[in-house]
Structure formats: structure tokens, C-alpha cells
Design a protein around this motif. Structure first.
Motif, PDB file in Angstrom:
ATOM      1  N   GLN A  69       9.815  -8.457  -9.583  1.00 19.18           N
ATOM      2  CA  GLN A  69      10.083  -8.081 -10.988  1.00 19.18           C
ATOM      3  C   GLN A  69      10.404  -6.730 -11.148  1.00 19.18           C
ATOM      4  N   LYS A  70      11.333  -6.505 -11.796  1.00 13.96           N
ATOM      5  CA  LYS A  70      11.660  -5.256 -12.419  1.00 13.96           C
ATOM      6  C   LYS A  70      10.558  -4.587 -13.323  1.00 13.96           C
ATOM      7  N   CYS A  71      10.504  -3.277 -12.854  1.00 13.25           N
ATOM      8  CA  CYS A  71       9.249  -2.492 -13.311  1.00 13.25           C
ATOM      9  C   CYS A  71       9.583  -1.150 -14.120  1.00 13.25           C
ATOM     10  N   PHE A  90      11.440   0.656 -10.602  1.00  8.57           N
ATOM     11  CA  PHE A  90      11.341   0.042  -9.504  1.00  8.57           C
ATOM     12  C   PHE A  90      11.079  -1.434  -9.276  1.00  8.57           C
ATOM     13  N   GLU A  91      11.355  -1.999  -8.135  1.00 11.53           N
ATOM     14  CA  GLU A  91      11.244  -3.579  -8.151  1.00 11.53           C
ATOM     15  C   GLU A  91      10.151  -3.876  -7.478  1.00 11.53           C
ATOM     16  N   TRP A 202       2.370  -2.711   1.403  1.00 14.47           N
ATOM     17  CA  TRP A 202       2.015  -3.972   0.945  1.00 14.47           C
ATOM     18  C   TRP A 202       0.575  -3.793   0.634  1.00 14.47           C
ATOM     19  N   ASN A 203       0.260  -4.475  -0.542  1.00 10.26           N
ATOM     20  CA  ASN A 203      -1.091  -4.293  -1.258  1.00 10.26           C
ATOM     21  C   ASN A 203      -1.630  -5.571  -1.715  1.00 10.26           C
ATOM     22  N   MET A 229       4.186  -5.350  -3.419  1.00  9.08           N
ATOM     23  CA  MET A 229       5.210  -4.646  -2.387  1.00  9.08           C
ATOM     24  C   MET A 229       6.275  -4.099  -3.324  1.00  9.08           C
ATOM     25  N   GLY A 230       6.252  -2.477  -3.107  1.00  9.52           N
ATOM     26  CA  GLY A 230       7.497  -2.107  -3.679  1.00  9.52           C
ATOM     27  C   GLY A 230       8.731  -2.148  -2.748  1.00  9.52           C
ATOM     28  N   LEU A 231       9.748  -2.836  -3.353  1.00 15.03           N
ATOM     29  CA  LEU A 231      11.178  -3.217  -2.513  1.00 15.03           C
ATOM     30  C   LEU A 231      11.640  -2.020  -2.027  1.00 15.03           C
TER      31      LEU A 231
END
Length: 880
Positions: A69-71, A90-91, A202-203, A229-231
Motif C-alpha cells: 500500500q502506498k502511504c 512510503f510503501e 516487521w510488525n 513492514m515498510g518496504l
């Protein structure tokens, strides 16, 4: 498996492929624009678009899903650029379970993906769990085999996710040890340290409770998994680079910024701030534009404008000449289009939006500099050293002038800025914006009676092929509650298992009609889409009673539907024509089609000329005359995109879509249409206007409404001819004659005014007085406007030898005041704006202005004499 280098695009695909192998439904990113969620301006987390599935208000297409997801988050916007940690775009990689698997599977797959797929070293991974979550700790230790000394327990602040009331639960994060070179060197440095050595990658959120927002929790019957998880962060670890700005895709963009600025990253700390900020902000702006968000002064449009102007401002600081943001957007598009094909699809529109807004900012900078120059003169004249916070905020908020630029320019000239006052104004604005956001429940939507309906109920729409069908009533509501029956005179909503009624959606207004059986009749005034695929028929019971499970006949008003179809089909032809005439940057940004008219909003950055509108109208009518069949095909969204069909910004599409084709026009569309373009009959544009920055609106008519329009126009022409005492053919000649007559009368009036002005100037010789060596005149001149009063003031500058004129006049019952100060008066300290402020209250008004000219209005003519007396006092004080 040893750690390998993978690019950002590779990692994204690896994640989605991995969870697809675990029977997850994988799909592309949702739009940045929230769908039915008033709690968010922009999507800021992977789970945000999936809230209805977590709450059970909608049934997910699969109980296992995975997305990238784009955020966008702007909470730390002031730190972006200043550090290499912060960014707005961020993705977010995420795998989700809606009442399916839980902790065992989630933790096992976390470990498998990180160690077996990506190849991160197992002995460098450190899990954390919520302090009371023994279950998660045991899974990590007993099932995965992580040593006890590498599993950390943290408190609620770090490892428990909740947002007000609603679903919540403990978290389990995974940290990667990047090595001593990224550490702080302190003896106790470990997981949880603020340095960059141990990075969270990772969360897992274990949504197992329902919280009331007051610290009370109930166990959920259906537990969920929400992983984030932030890419970019994962790429930092995999590629072993210092920060997100050095992972492959972002670094290529940063290098392009540096190239345009003729510098290099890490050569100059101050320049690096600008390089990072521009790199981050242009990513956000490019993705926002691709989702149809346009710069404006409110909401998400304001976020867009602020980000873009910050980037443009830092371009100036780097010495970049001319426009450059659209050029950078090309790099964003090229590096990210594999994961986000909409970037390539909307390329022309994205570049047009960025170029147009950068042009506006260039004008803003020039306008702001002019206003700042006036402020400097006022401050100098008033012996002030500090710009007020209110004026600094006005420059920022009204004119988009960056506060740092205001501070920089004024400091160069020895002035200061009241930053505390500025921040107070900013705080008030944010508080106002916060209060304007309506949040009534976890979903960020207004609570209503429909929230209580069974999410398993749904309605089949059969109205594409028929306007008459039977259906079974599966739910009934009054205006306030779910009921088992509706009786004569009651207002309410009927929900059936199938319906021919089209619900308002995609700009098309709802059908109207009746629902009836042999003994009861319900008038349908509106039809609304409800969560979970239900369709609600809103109206009132005209007679009889309807009960739950009754089988009813449903009849759509055929004439209303036919006219609405004409208008809807014509919007498709209109968009095609606009793109042909104006360019491919044209994208639909909104529409409204009803039985009597159509309204079409589209992206374009200047008024459409009369010639262009005429050409558009000709093209649409030509398509109508071609009698093209209107063909509808249902296909997968991937196949639909391959056909070149256009999709609507912000629309939420399922796995299959309807593609409507008429001639060269091909669009995704779930609405109802004519069978053949000839059924539209005719098309007429009645207005074109701008409704927002970069958005134009066309209103038009089709079918019988075009004939009605011309009949009404003809009637008006005959009425005008009657008033002008001529026939329709003679209107132009009669109007020309009247204009000539008006022109002649105006010339005579202007001549008389000039003669009167000369007469008044001679009379004013006796009115000139002198204070402290400065000549001044006070005079009342009635029945003239402010413009003429200013003209008298200009003429009096010479007569008073650079002195002061204080003029007043009564015009249409209101008072006009005007003060001019010539150079001699200015040199002695006179200030027209301050004189006006002092005397305006005498006439019950207010005003202000510059040192050389100021004006005011008032409601009390009797106070003019007092105003002249007060003016003399103030002039005396100013020119001592």
C-alpha cells in the motif's frame, strides 16, 4: 540461505508472491484517497483501506489478503530532509487475516519470509512481544527456535496497537542488527536503542480484543492479523545502506535531483537537507497526482500544495533555475511504474498538474516579495523591528509564502519575525482543521441506522437488463431503527434480495419509482448503496403495509432512467472529445448525471476557450450521429486495462469490471447507458467554469432537454425584441444603436465631470491649511465613488506641494474617506494608513492602507466634520 542484494521492486514482488503461495489474495495498492473514511485525509497505513473487513461491516473477497500500500504521513514533515530517517511517502507491505489464521502462522511466515526468501541472517534478527503476551513469546522461542535472550518484552507504548475504541491487540516486532558501524557505541546498546543499529523491519499486530477506549477489553470471537513492514526500511537492511534515501529507486531519484542542482549528495550538509526533502516530497506529489488529488487550499489538496511548494522552495535554495519538478516526476514514474501502473497511465496528467502548480508558486514568490517589500516600508516608517506573527502567517497561509523565506529576507535587512506569534496562528488553524474532521466511530464514518444491518445480507442488481422485477424484502428500517414492518405514512428504507433500481454511484443519480404488491405501495424517492453490497430504497409508504420477507414488484420510472442514461453516456463522449481537443492530461475528477442535465468536472489548467468548446460540442454531436452501438463487457481488471479503457480516479473496483464502449470511447463504468449513441439525440454545452485550482466544470444538456433549451432561448429572444421595440432580426442593429447613444451620453457626462473637477480645484485654494510646514486640505465631495475621490486626491498632491489631502463624500447613503500623502509629507513622517485608522471611527467605519494612500468606509455621515478635525490633530502629531 545467505543474504543477497534485492532491489525495491524485486522485494515488493517477492513479498506478494510469497503470500500468494500461502493462499492469500494479493492485489495492487488502494488509492491514497480514503474511501468512506472521514478520519483520514490520506491513507497512512496498509490496513487503513481494509477497516470494513476488520470490523465485519463488509465481507472481504478472501479471508487472507496481502498488499503493498502506498502511504503518506505528514506528522514529521518539519523533520523531512533534516534527517535521513524521516519521509512523508512510503510503501507498506502487509499480510492480513480476517478471522482466519492467527499468531502461529503469522509468526512462522514472518520468519520464513525474512530468513528463507529474503535471506536475512537468523542470528541478526531480534523479535519483541508485548510484556504479557506469553503465547507469542512461546511461539518465537519454542516453535521458531529464537534464543530467550534475543526475545524482548516491551510495554503498551511500544507493543500494543490501539486507536481509540475498536479492534486492538498486542504486537510482535522483528528487529535486524545492522552491525556496529550503525551503532552509537554505548555499552548498553541493544534493541530499543535510539541509534540506527537495530532497525525494526516487521510488525505483526494480533487484533484479538475490542477496546472501549477506557482501558477495558473484550476478547474478539474472530481474531485478525494486521501486518506492516515498510518496504523502504526492508530495502535499507537488504542493501546495507545508510538510509532510505540510498536504496536503489530512491537513490536514483536523489541523484537526479543532485544532477539538476549541479551538486552531489554528502558533499554539503546544508544542501543534503534540500536534496532529501525534494526527493521525498516529489514522490508524494507524483503519487498524489496519480490518484487524482489536486493542489488546493484545504484538505488533502493543501497537503499536496504544501509539499510541492516546499520542494520548489528548496529548489531555489539549491540554485535550480526554472521549473524542475515535472522532470523529477518522470524519474519517479519510471522507477515505480512496475508496482504502480497508474503512474504510467496518468503520466500526462501528473506532469501537467506539477507544471501548473510550479508556475503558480513562481507567481506566488514574486507576489509575496512585492507584499513583503510593502511590509518592510511600513515597518521602517513605523520604526518597527519585528514583523507580527499574524502578518507572517497571512503571507504563509494566504499567499503560500514560506515562513523560512520570510525570516531569511527580513533578517538580511535587520528585521525579526515573531515566530511565537506565527506558531500560535498555525496552532489555531490546525485546531480548526481538527475540529472540522468528523469522526463518530472506528470506521471514521457517521453512524447511522444501516450500521446495525446483518453484514451477510446483499442485493443483486438486475437493472441493466430490466426496469421491472420482483424481489424479496430482506431488511426494513424506519428513519431511526431496524423494523419488521413499514405501514402507511411511514418513511423508511426497503432492502431486497434483488432490484432493478440503480443506486446513486459514480456520479449517476438514483432511479425513482415504486415498490408494490396487491395491497401496498411504497414510493421510491432515492436509492443508496450500503456496505456489504446492499441496496437501500428510500421513500415512504403510500398505502398498506410491507413486512419482512414479503415478495414485491419493483418498477423503475422508465422516462427518468432513459433521460439519465442519455446524460451518462454523453459524459463518456464528452471526456473523449475533451482529450482530443485539450490534450491527454484531461482526466475526469467528478461528474453528476441526472434526468435533466449532466455535469462533468475535469483536470485542465486554464479556461476553455469558446472555439475549443465549440469544437468539443461538434465532436460529441458527430459521435451521436454515427449511431454507434453501446457495448458492455465484463472482464477482469487486468484485461480491462489491457484494452486501454479509462478508469475513474478514486473509484473502488472489484476483481471484475464493466467496460463500456461506444465508438472510440472505452471506460470502466458500472452505470446505466443508452443502447446506441443515436438515442442521445443531441448535445448542448450550457456553461464552462473553474471550480478549483486545475479543475474545470462543463454543464450540458442532451435529448429533449436540448430542444427545451432552444425553445426557451427563442422565447427570451422574442421578449427582448419586444422590449427593444423591434423584431428578432433587428435586435443587433437596435443594440448597436443604443450602445452608440450610451457612449455619446457618457462622453458628455465625463466632460461635465472634468469641468466640475476644475471648478472644485479652484474652490479648494481657500481650503488649504498648513501644519508644521506641511500643506493639507480637507474637503467633502458628495455623490461620487471612491475611484473619483482618489482622482481628486492625486490632483491635490500638486496643489498642496507634496502635502496631504483628506477627502470625504456621501454616496448612496454611505461615507467614503480617502487620504493621500505626497513626498514632502512622507519625508516629515506622515502616514496615510495611520491617519485613516484614526479618523474612520468618527464615521462609524474602519479602513487602512499604505503610507502614501489609504481609504475607509463608514455609515455615519454626521461624523465627517469630526473626522476632519481629528485628521488635523493626527497630521500635527505625525509631522512634529
Amino acid at each position: 540461505m545467505s543474504k543477497k542484494y534485492y532491489g525495491v521492486n524485486e522485494l515488493r514482488q517477492m513479498f506478494l508472491d510469497f503470500f500468494k503461495s500461502k493462499e492469500h489474495l494479493t492485489r495492487g495498492s488502494y488509492s491514497l484517497v480514503p474511501h468512506n473514511d472521514k478520519s483520514l485525509l490520506l491513507i497512512n497505513a496498509g490496513m487503513a483501506p481494509l477497516k470494513p473487513y476488520f470490523t465485519g461491516q463488509e465481507i472481504p473477497p478472501n479471508r487472507r489478503m496481502a498488499t503493498c500500500q502506498k502511504c503518506i504521513r505528514t506528522g514529521d514533515i518539519d523533520n523531512v530532509g533534516k534527517t535521513a530517517r524521516h519521509g512523508t511517502f512510503f510503501e507498506m507491505l502487509g499480510n492480513f487475516s480476517f478471522g482466519d489464521y492467527f499468531k502461529h502462522e503469522a509468526i512462522a511466515w514472518t520468519w520464513e519470509f525474512l530468513t528463507q526468501v529474503v535471506g536475512l541472517e537468523a542470528d541478526r534478527l531480534y523479535p519483541s512481544v508485548y510484556k504479557d503476551d506469553d503465547e507469542a513469546w512461546n511461539i518465537w522461542h519454542d516453535e521458531i527456535g529464537v534464543p530467550a535472550d534475543r526475545i524482548f518484552r516491551f510495554g503498551k507504548e511500544d507493543n500494543f496497537w490501539e486507536h481509540g475504541s475498536g479492534p486492538c491487540g498486542p504486537c510482535s516486532e522483528v528487529y535486524y542488527d545492522r552491525g556496529e558501524k550503525y551503532g552509537c557505541g554505548k555499552p548498553g546498546c541493544t534493541v530499543g536503542c535510539d541509534c540506527d543499529r537495530y532497525m525494526e523491519v516487521w510488525n505483526n499486530v494480533f487484533t484479538q480484543f475490542n477496546g472501549d477506549g477506557k482501558g477495558n477489553y473484550e476478547e474478539l470471537a474472530n481474531k485478525n492479523i494486521d501486518t506492516g513492514m515498510g518496504l523502504e526500511r526492508l530495502a535499507v537492511v537488504v542493501q546495507d545502506v545508510d538510509s532510505i534515501f540510498e536504496v536503489d529507486t530512491i537513490k536514483s531519484l536523489l541523484d537526479r535531483v543532485a544532477e539538476i542542482a549541479h551538486t552531489e549528495y554528502k558533499e554539503n550538509a546544508e544542501k543534503d537537507v534540500s536534496l532529501r526533502l525534494i526527493t521525498d516530497h516529489i514522490r508524494s506529489c507524483t503519487f498524489m497526482a496519480s490518484d487524482g488529488i489536486l493542489p488546493s487550499n484545504e484538505g488533502r489538496g493543501y497537503v499536496f500544495r504544501r509539499l510541492l511548494r516546499r520542494a520548489a522552495r528548496h529548489g531555489l535554495k539549491l540554485g535550480i533555475e526554472g521549473k524542475f519538478l515535472a522532470e523529477l516526476a518522470k524519474t519517479v514514474i519510471d522507477s515505480s511504474k512496475d508496482g504502480y501502473p497508474e503512474l504510467e497511465e496518468k503520466r500526462d496528467m501528473i506532469l501537467s498538474v506539477l507544471t501548473s502548480e510550479e508556475d503558480k508558486f513562481s507567481q506566488t514568490i514574486n507576489q509575496g516579495l512585492e507584499i513583503l517589500d510593502e511590509i518592510e516600508k511600513d515597518m521602517t516608517a513605523g520604526n518597527k523591528q519585528t514583523l507580527t506573527g499574524e502578518n507572517a502567517f497571512k503571507l504563509y497561509d494566504t499567499y503560500g509564502f514560506p515562513i523560512d523565506l520570510t525570516v531569511e529576507i527580513l533578517e538580511e535587512k535587520g528585521f525579526k519575525v515573531d515566530l511565537d506569534g506565527f506558531n500560535e496562528c498555525m496552532k489555531k488553524q490546525k485546531e480548526t482543521a481538527r475540529k472540522a474532521r468528523k469522526v463518530t466511530n472506528y470506521m471514521g464514518a457517521d453512524a447511522n441506522v444501516y450500521d446495525e444491518l446483518d453484514p451477510g445480507l446483499s442485493t443483486l442488481f438486475v437493472g441493466y437488463d430490466s426496469l421491472l422485477s420482483s424481489g424479496r424484502i430482506i431488511a426494513l428500517t424506519s428513519e431511526t431503527e431496524i423494523v419488521d414492518a413499514l405501514t402507511e405514512g411511514q418513511r423508511g428504507t426497503i432492502i431486497t434480495d434483488s432490484t432493478p433500481f440503480y443506486a446513486t454511484k459514480g456520479g449517476q443519480q438514483a432511479d425513482i419509482g415504486v415498490i408494490e404488491d396487491q395491497s401496498a405501495r411504497f414510493t421510491v424517492e432515492d436509492v443508496i448503496p450500503l456496505k456489504g453490497g446492499k441496496i437501500g430504497h428510500v421513500g415512504y409508504m403510500e398505502s398498506g403495509t410491507f413486512n419482512l420477507n414479503d415478495v414485491v414488484e419493483m418498477k423503475v420510472d422508465a422516462d427518468n432512467r432513459k433521460s439519465t442514461c442519455r446524460n451518462h453516456s454523453c459524459t463518456h463522449l464528452l471526456q473523449m472529445a475533451l482529450r482530443k481537443v485539450l490534450g491527454n492530461h484531461v482526466e475526469q475528477s467528478g461528474s453528476m448525471v441526472s434526468y435533466d442535465r449532466l455535469r462533468f468536472d475535469f483536470t485542465h489548467f486554464q479556461a476553455v476557450t469558446s472555439a475549443e468548446l465549440h469544437k468539443v460540442e461538434e465532436l460529441v454531436n458527430a459521435e451521436i450521429r454515427k449511431s454507434n452501438p453501446v457495448v458492455t463487457d465484463v472482464m477482469s481488471i487486468e484485461d480491462a486495462k489491457k484494452t486501454g479503457a479509462m478508469a475513474l480516479f478514486g473509484e473502488k473496483y472489484g476483481s471484475s469490471v464493466r467496460v463500456v464502449t461506444m465508438g472510440d470511447s472505452k471506460e470502466f463504468c458500472g452505470g446505466t447507458h443508452v443502447k446506441n449513441t443515436a438515442d442521445i439525440f443531441a448535445f448542448k454545452i450550457v456553461s464552462e467554469s473553474g471550480i478549483a485550482a486545475g479543475v474545470r466544470r462543463i454543464e450540458a444538456l442532451t435529448g429533449d432537454n436540448v430542444m427545451n433549451y432552444y425553445q426557451n432561448l427563442e422565447s427570451q429572444i422574442f421578449d427582448i425584441a419586444k422590449l427593444l421595440k423591434t423584431n428578432p432580426d433587428g435586435i443587433m442593429q437596435r443594440v448597436q444603436s443604443m450602445q452608440d447613444e450610451i457612449k455619446s451620453l457618457k462622453a458628455e457626462a465625463d466632460k461635465a465631470k472634468a469641468q466640475y473637477a476644475q471648478y472644485m480645484m479652484k474652490k479648494m485654494d481657500d481650503d488649504i491649511s498648513e501644519i508644521n510646514g506641511i500643506k493639507y486640505v480637507t474637503r467633502q465631495i458628495d455623490n461620487i465613488g471612491m475611484d473619483e475621490l482618489r482622482n481628486y486626491g492625486d490632483m491635490l498632491k500638486d496643489k498642496t506641494e507634496g502635502g496631504i489631502a483628506v477627502l470625504a463624500g456621501i454616496n448612496e447613503g454611505k461615507v467614503n474617506l480617502m487620504v493621500t500623502c505626497g513626498q514632502a509629507a512622507l519625508d516629515k513622517g506622515a502616514h496615510a494608513g495611520n491617519i485613516i485608522k484614526a479618523i474612520a471611527s468618527c464615521v462609524g467605519g474602519g479602513g487602512g492602507g499604505r503610507p502614501n494612500m489609504a481609504q475607509a468606509g463608514g455609515k455615519n455621515p454626521e461624523g465627517i466634520a469630526d473626522a476632519f478635525v481629528k485628521a488635523a490633530e493626527v497630521i500635527g502629531e505625525q509631522t512634529k
